[in-house]
Design a protein around this motif. Structure first.
Motif, PDB file in Angstrom:
ATOM      1  N   PRO A 116       7.880 -25.045   5.981  1.00 20.25           N
ATOM      2  CA  PRO A 116       8.503 -24.070   6.890  1.00 20.25           C
ATOM      3  C   PRO A 116       9.152 -24.753   8.089  1.00 20.25           C
ATOM      4  O   PRO A 116       8.771 -25.865   8.473  1.00 20.25           O
ATOM      5  N   LEU A 117      10.108 -24.056   8.694  1.00 19.17           N
ATOM      6  CA  LEU A 117      10.655 -24.537   9.963  1.00 19.17           C
ATOM      7  C   LEU A 117       9.602 -24.432  11.063  1.00 19.17           C
ATOM      8  O   LEU A 117       9.527 -25.273  11.939  1.00 19.17           O
ATOM      9  N   GLY A 118       8.792 -23.365  11.024  1.00 16.77           N
ATOM     10  CA  GLY A 118       7.726 -23.185  12.022  1.00 16.77           C
ATOM     11  C   GLY A 118       7.767 -21.815  12.643  1.00 16.77           C
ATOM     12  O   GLY A 118       7.237 -20.845  12.107  1.00 16.77           O
ATOM     13  N   VAL A 119       8.423 -21.704  13.803  1.00 19.79           N
ATOM     14  CA  VAL A 119       8.602 -20.403  14.471  1.00 19.79           C
ATOM     15  C   VAL A 119      10.093 -20.169  14.653  1.00 19.79           C
ATOM     16  O   VAL A 119      10.797 -20.982  15.247  1.00 19.79           O
ATOM     17  N   ILE A 120      10.552 -19.051  14.133  1.00 20.45           N
ATOM     18  CA  ILE A 120      11.957 -18.671  14.248  1.00 20.45           C
ATOM     19  C   ILE A 120      12.104 -17.626  15.347  1.00 20.45           C
ATOM     20  O   ILE A 120      11.368 -16.630  15.375  1.00 20.45           O
ATOM     21  N   GLY A 121      13.039 -17.833  16.242  1.00 14.34           N
ATOM     22  CA  GLY A 121      13.383 -16.817  17.228  1.00 14.34           C
ATOM     23  C   GLY A 121      14.628 -16.079  16.770  1.00 14.34           C
ATOM     24  O   GLY A 121      15.577 -16.703  16.285  1.00 14.34           O
ATOM     25  N   MET A 122      14.624 -14.753  16.868  1.00 17.60           N
ATOM     26  CA  MET A 122      15.778 -13.943  16.478  1.00 17.60           C
ATOM     27  C   MET A 122      16.219 -13.095  17.664  1.00 17.60           C
ATOM     28  O   MET A 122      15.414 -12.347  18.224  1.00 17.60           O
ATOM     29  N   ILE A 123      17.487 -13.220  18.050  1.00 20.80           N
ATOM     30  CA  ILE A 123      18.073 -12.358  19.070  1.00 20.80           C
ATOM     31  C   ILE A 123      19.192 -11.577  18.384  1.00 20.80           C
ATOM     32  O   ILE A 123      20.131 -12.179  17.853  1.00 20.80           O
ATOM     33  N   TYR A 124      19.095 -10.253  18.367  1.00 15.30           N
ATOM     34  CA  TYR A 124      20.028  -9.472  17.571  1.00 15.30           C
ATOM     35  C   TYR A 124      20.332  -8.143  18.246  1.00 15.30           C
ATOM     36  O   TYR A 124      19.636  -7.732  19.182  1.00 15.30           O
ATOM     37  N   GLU A 125      21.378  -7.478  17.732  1.00 15.63           N
ATOM     38  CA  GLU A 125      21.833  -6.242  18.343  1.00 15.63           C
ATOM     39  C   GLU A 125      21.384  -5.027  17.535  1.00 15.63           C
ATOM     40  O   GLU A 125      20.328  -5.058  16.914  1.00 15.63           O
ATOM     41  N   ALA A 126      22.185  -3.990  17.513  1.00 15.86           N
ATOM     42  CA  ALA A 126      21.749  -2.681  17.022  1.00 15.86           C
ATOM     43  C   ALA A 126      21.629  -2.593  15.509  1.00 15.86           C
ATOM     44  O   ALA A 126      22.342  -1.837  14.859  1.00 15.86           O
ATOM     45  N   ARG A 127      20.717  -3.332  14.925  1.00 17.47           N
ATOM     46  CA  ARG A 127      20.497  -3.296  13.482  1.00 17.47           C
ATOM     47  C   ARG A 127      18.999  -3.312  13.198  1.00 17.47           C
ATOM     48  O   ARG A 127      18.404  -4.376  12.996  1.00 17.47           O
ATOM     49  N   PRO A 128      18.333  -2.154  13.180  1.00 22.92           N
ATOM     50  CA  PRO A 128      16.883  -2.132  12.968  1.00 22.92           C
ATOM     51  C   PRO A 128      16.445  -2.775  11.657  1.00 22.92           C
ATOM     52  O   PRO A 128      15.323  -3.270  11.555  1.00 22.92           O
ATOM     53  N   ASN A 129      17.326  -2.789  10.648  1.00 22.93           N
ATOM     54  CA  ASN A 129      16.966  -3.410   9.367  1.00 22.93           C
ATOM     55  C   ASN A 129      16.729  -4.904   9.503  1.00 22.93           C
ATOM     56  O   ASN A 129      16.011  -5.512   8.709  1.00 22.93           O
ATOM     57  N   VAL A 130      17.338  -5.522  10.528  1.00 22.02           N
ATOM     58  CA  VAL A 130      17.148  -6.962  10.745  1.00 22.02           C
ATOM     59  C   VAL A 130      15.678  -7.262  11.026  1.00 22.02           C
ATOM     60  O   VAL A 130      15.159  -8.301  10.622  1.00 22.02           O
ATOM     61  N   THR A 131      15.016  -6.361  11.717  1.00 20.82           N
ATOM     62  CA  THR A 131      13.594  -6.543  12.020  1.00 20.82           C
ATOM     63  C   THR A 131      12.791  -6.747  10.744  1.00 20.82           C
ATOM     64  O   THR A 131      11.944  -7.638  10.653  1.00 20.82           O
ATOM     65  N   VAL A 132      13.087  -5.939   9.734  1.00 22.60           N
ATOM     66  CA  VAL A 132      12.368  -6.018   8.463  1.00 22.60           C
ATOM     67  C   VAL A 132      12.800  -7.238   7.654  1.00 22.60           C
ATOM     68  O   VAL A 132      11.966  -7.997   7.154  1.00 22.60           O
ATOM     69  N   ASP A 133      14.101  -7.421   7.504  1.00 22.24           N
ATOM     70  CA  ASP A 133      14.608  -8.544   6.713  1.00 22.24           C
ATOM     71  C   ASP A 133      14.095  -9.875   7.258  1.00 22.24           C
ATOM     72  O   ASP A 133      13.633 -10.738   6.512  1.00 22.24           O
ATOM     73  N   ALA A 134      14.185 -10.034   8.579  1.00 20.22           N
ATOM     74  CA  ALA A 134      13.778 -11.299   9.193  1.00 20.22           C
ATOM     75  C   ALA A 134      12.280 -11.536   9.028  1.00 20.22           C
ATOM     76  O   ALA A 134      11.852 -12.643   8.690  1.00 20.22           O
ATOM     77  N   ALA A 135      11.488 -10.495   9.262  1.00 21.48           N
ATOM     78  CA  ALA A 135      10.036 -10.644   9.140  1.00 21.48           C
ATOM     79  C   ALA A 135       9.643 -10.995   7.707  1.00 21.48           C
ATOM     80  O   ALA A 135       8.811 -11.876   7.469  1.00 21.48           O
ATOM     81  N   GLY A 136      10.233 -10.306   6.736  1.00 17.36           N
ATOM     82  CA  GLY A 136       9.889 -10.559   5.342  1.00 17.36           C
ATOM     83  C   GLY A 136      10.263 -11.947   4.880  1.00 17.36           C
ATOM     84  O   GLY A 136       9.464 -12.641   4.234  1.00 17.36           O
ATOM     85  N   LEU A 137      11.466 -12.379   5.201  1.00 21.63           N
ATOM     86  CA  LEU A 137      11.917 -13.708   4.790  1.00 21.63           C
ATOM     87  C   LEU A 137      11.092 -14.802   5.464  1.00 21.63           C
ATOM     88  O   LEU A 137      10.740 -15.810   4.838  1.00 21.63           O
TER      89      LEU A 137
END
Length: 418
Positions: A116-137
């Protein structure tokens, strides 16, 4: 607790969880992914209630129709989010895969494995689906994640993150692996920019302003994603019926996303016959046309295109159209204005298609297809954490494998270097 203290606390928790995640067995991760998917579908009412608050806020704020569409959660979209997690569960776990192993003359065995890379930080705009996609991947690839969504989707993100993290932790995922920064204060973003001690990579996902702010200010390594000034070039040897269908799809199927077409280039030999009908159809679908002098003569209510139009990612029902003299001229225009996201040529000429594929510099290059396919799900990755438009580490839709790196492992029997 100050904003800085809150963000650092969450980053520390994610960093601690990442060490355990790296050694988690595949079956446990898969079980958690399926539980997260089920939880989304079981909590639709809770998520809808939160999303309604965000939609009301967005309406009051005057968000565009396209951005409101990005923000909207429907039963179908929540089901798609859940199915994205189920698709990720089906993929092979890359962690621990031995990519190569060699024996040296001194009998040392030296190999390279995926980690794994380790800890990924995600900064994103108005797309609630990103929360799920990012967490799952991230979960499947053994990474913890620190999420910071936009203020427009804060209530939706809170509800979704609460639902999936609860399901994950109840099924063996270490506490802290999924972290959402709940403050909408911009100070939180500034804090994230400097969290080198806890974050291994930072991925921005949103408009050009957001992405450039992250690239220019973060000391955490950034994987640049997303901005899509995408072009479609209609060659003089194109199947015009196919071309019309592709144009309508690429612009109107969902205009508020980064893989939507923003500029249409049409060869001069077919422009007079081809464009009037296309322009009329687009205008019937509420698309505003901005064109060069030739285009303006081929339709009504067409705004004169400026230099700014050629370089703009509209994310809206707006399309810039330019008449081009040759394939070479089209490629020159694309290279001047594109953001290295997705580019397409519509042609029946094999040699032109090959030339376009070879010389256009973008993460995804198409022949006779809509740019709307640049997507992790459509590419068979299950989901995506973003679409990388850079060349180092990852390019294009980023799935599980793109969230890993490698390390060398060495097996010895007492060897020492002389």
């Amino acid at each position: 607790m100050s904003i800085k203290e809150e963000v650092v606390k969450k980053a520390k928790a994610a960093h601690k969880a990442a060490r355990k995640l790296a050694n988690l067995n595949t079956n446990l991760k898969n079980q958690a992914l399926l539980a997260m998917a089920d939880a989304l579908e079981e909590n639709v009412d809770k998520i809808f209630a939160a999303n309604k608050k965000d939609l009301e806020y967005g309406k009051d704020k005057g968000l565009s129709e396209a951005l409101m569409d990005r923000l909207l959660l429907t039963e179908e979209r929540i089901k798609k989010m859940a199915n994205g997690l189920r698709a990720v569960e089906q993929f092979d776990d890359p962690i621990g895969e031995v990519l190569e192993m060699k024996k040296r003359p001194n009998e040392l065995q030296i190999g390279k494995v995926q980690v794994p890379l380790g800890v990924i930080g995600m900064i994103y705009e108005a797309r609630p689906n990103v929360t799920v996609d990012a967490a799952g991947l991230c979960l499947k690839s053994g990474n913890a994640i620190l999420l910071r969504g936009g203020s427009e989707a804060i209530n939706s993100n809170k509800a979704v993150a609460e639902v999936i993290s609860k399901a994950a932790y109840e099924n063996g995922i270490p506490e802290g692996a999924i972290q959402l920064v709940e403050t909408t204060d911009r100070e939180a973003v500034q804090v994230i920019f400097g969290l080198n001690e806890y974050l291994d990579a930072l991925i921005p996902r949103g408009g050009p302003g957001l992405i450039q702010a992250v690239v220019n200010n973060s000391t955490v390594p950034v994987i640049e994603t997303g901005v899509g000034n995408c072009h479609t070039y209609i060659d003089n040897e194109a199947d015009v019926v196919m071309a019309k269908d592709i144009i309508i799809n690429a612009k109107t199927q969902r205009p508020g996303v980064c893989n939507a077409m923003e500029t249409l280039l049409v060869h001069k030999d077919i422009a007079e016959e081809f464009l009037p009908e296309v322009i009329k159809k687009l205008q019937e679908l509420d698309v505003e046309i901005r064109g060069d002098e030739i285009v303006q003569k081929l339709g009504t209510d067409i705004i004169s295109a400026t230099e700014e139009d050629w370089e703009t990612e509209y994310l809206d029902y707006i399309l810039a159209i330019k008449v081009i003299g040759s394939l070479e001229e089209a490629v020159d225009h694309i290279h001047k204005y594109n953001t290295k996201h997705s580019e397409a040529i519509i042609t029946e000429n094999y040699h032109k298609a090959r030339e376009f594929l070879n010389v256009v510099d973008a993460a995804a290059v198409y022949v006779n297809a809509s740019t709307r396919f640049t997507d992790g799900g459509e590419f068979g990755l299950g989901a995506e954490i973003g679409i990388s438009t850079q060349k180092l580490h990852a390019r294009g839709p980023m799935g599980i494998n793109e969230l890993t790196t490698t390390k060398f492992v060495i097996y010895g029997e007492g060897q020492i270097r002389e």
